[in-house]
Design an enzyme around this catalytic site. Structure first.
Site, short mmCIF file in Angstrom:
data_model
loop_
_atom_site.label_atom_id
_atom_site.label_comp_id
_atom_site.label_asym_id
_atom_site.label_seq_id
_atom_site.Cartn_x
_atom_site.Cartn_y
_atom_site.Cartn_z
N HIS A 25 -47.43 10.30 -45.03
CA HIS A 25 -47.48 8.94 -44.48
C HIS A 25 -46.20 8.70 -43.69
O HIS A 25 -45.09 8.96 -44.20
CB HIS A 25 -47.63 7.92 -45.60
CG HIS A 25 -47.38 6.52 -45.18
ND1 HIS A 25 -48.06 5.91 -44.14
CD2 HIS A 25 -46.49 5.58 -45.63
CE1 HIS A 25 -47.62 4.67 -43.99
NE2 HIS A 25 -46.67 4.45 -44.87
N HIS A 85 -44.30 6.21 -40.14
CA HIS A 85 -44.35 4.98 -39.35
C HIS A 85 -44.03 5.29 -37.88
O HIS A 85 -42.99 4.83 -37.37
CB HIS A 85 -43.33 3.97 -39.88
CG HIS A 85 -43.57 3.46 -41.27
ND1 HIS A 85 -42.68 2.64 -41.94
CD2 HIS A 85 -44.62 3.64 -42.12
CE1 HIS A 85 -43.16 2.34 -43.14
NE2 HIS A 85 -44.32 2.96 -43.28
N GLU A 143 -55.31 18.89 -26.46
CA GLU A 143 -54.83 19.20 -27.81
C GLU A 143 -55.37 18.22 -28.85
O GLU A 143 -55.54 18.56 -30.02
CB GLU A 143 -53.29 19.13 -27.79
CG GLU A 143 -52.60 19.85 -28.93
CD GLU A 143 -52.82 21.35 -28.87
OE1 GLU A 143 -52.97 21.90 -27.77
OE2 GLU A 143 -52.86 21.96 -29.96
P1 13P Z 1 -41.69 4.16 -50.53
O1 13P Z 1 -40.20 4.10 -50.24
O2 13P Z 1 -42.01 3.55 -51.86
O3 13P Z 1 -42.20 5.56 -50.36
O4 13P Z 1 -42.44 3.24 -49.47
C1 13P Z 1 -42.34 3.47 -48.09
C2 13P Z 1 -43.55 3.10 -47.33
O5 13P Z 1 -43.68 3.51 -46.20
C3 13P Z 1 -44.60 2.24 -47.95
O6 13P Z 1 -45.75 2.19 -47.18
ZN ZN Z 2 -45.41 2.77 -45.07
#
Ligand code: 13P
Ligand code: ZN
Length: 275
Positions: free
Chosen positions: A140, A142, A170
């Site tokens: 995950h 950002h 790609e």
């Molecule tokens: P954590 O620091 O608990 O991994 O959270 C970061 C995050 O991106 C939550 O969506």
């Molecule tokens: Zn997050």
């Protein structure tokens, strides 16, 4: 062998740092999990410490009962993964019935697994079943450009997938099954975990609108590459939108030709004629 001498820990740290260098992990944003093979667990067993404090999980994950995972720490900075790995992440063991976990290595400063642990473990269970054990990585992050697009484009799988596929060949090669999109939800909850799981039955990558991306894969390279490909396509799309929008795009027939040449199975729902 020590955990920090293993190839899998090296790959885990490298991937986290690569994400930091891409700018995807401001503050403590983002998290990573990796499911170890039984050989990898055996290799580092001497370095593990089994306590008896089990922590309940909000939803049982019997499909990954008995498995071991590397997990980034909640509130920990990906930026610190190379300088203080033992504090930044840890290893957990899931009990045989998949109802709780315990820490067996790491989190040296008294930390705990990521707040997105429900999403990671529930999706690890889905992808393990869906790929017959082949997928081991859930990531995950950002990344700014794909998040920016979630303020602008309709939040539909068909729209995001097609718009991104059009940016470069790609894309369809890297995520041929497409991309799922879910609306903004409270982070760290079992609800966001459940909805993401539904998407992961079909896709390898899911957009959490106005929050980030959630991706899965077999190796660190492929999972990082998937995140990178989506974000680069989103960056190009933002440039194009800022310049006034697309004037030339590959046709549906050209996507079909590429699918045939590269043996891709592109779902029909993404090959619609645009107005
Ligand atoms: P954590 O620091 O608990 O991994 O959270 C970061 C995050 O991106 C939550 O969506
Ligand atoms: Zn997050």
């Amino acid at each position: 062998m020590k955990v920090l001498e293993s190839r899998f820990a090296e790959g885990f740290i490298r991937m986290s740092n690569d994400g930091w260098l891409q700018g995807w992990h401001e503050c403590h944003g983002g998290n990573l999990t990796y499911r170890l093979t039984s050989e990898e667990v055996d290799d580092v067993k001497e370095d593990l410490c089994y306590g008896d404090s089990w922590v309940s999980l909000p939803e049982a994950v019997p499909g990954i009962g008995g498995d071991y995972f590397l997990v980034t720490g909640s509130g920990k900075f990906m930026r610190n993964m190379t300088v203080d790995p033992e504090d930044s992440f840890g290893m957990i063991e899931i009990d045989e019935r998949g109802r709780s976990y315990r820490i067996v290595w790491g989190f040296s400063g008294g930390g705990r697994p990521t707040s997105e642990l429900p999403a990671h473990l529930m999706n690890q269970e889905v992808i393990k079943r869906r790929t017959n054990g082949n997928y081991r990585v859930v990531y995950h992050a950002h990344p700014a450009n794909i998040i920016a697009l979630s303020f602008v484009l309709p939040l539909k799988d068909e729209i995001f997938t097609r718009e991104l596929w059009e940016m470069e060949p790609e894309c369809a090669m890297t995520f041929p099954s497409g991309m799922g999109v879910i609306p903004w939800m409270v982070p760290g909850t079992a609800e966001i975990a459940r909805l993401t799981c539904r998407m992961m039955e079909e896709y390898d990558v899911v957009l959490w609108a106005q929050h980030g991306l959630f991706a899965a894969g077999d190796t660190f390279d492929n999972t990082f590459g998937l995140m990178h490909t989506v974000e680069k396509a989103a960056q190009m799309l933002n440039l194009v939108l800022a310049a006034g929008g697309k004037h030339h795009v590959p046709s549906v027939q050209e996507f079909r030709d590429m699918a045939e040449a590269f043996h891709l199975e592109l779902p029909e729902k993404f090959l619609y004629e645009k107005q």
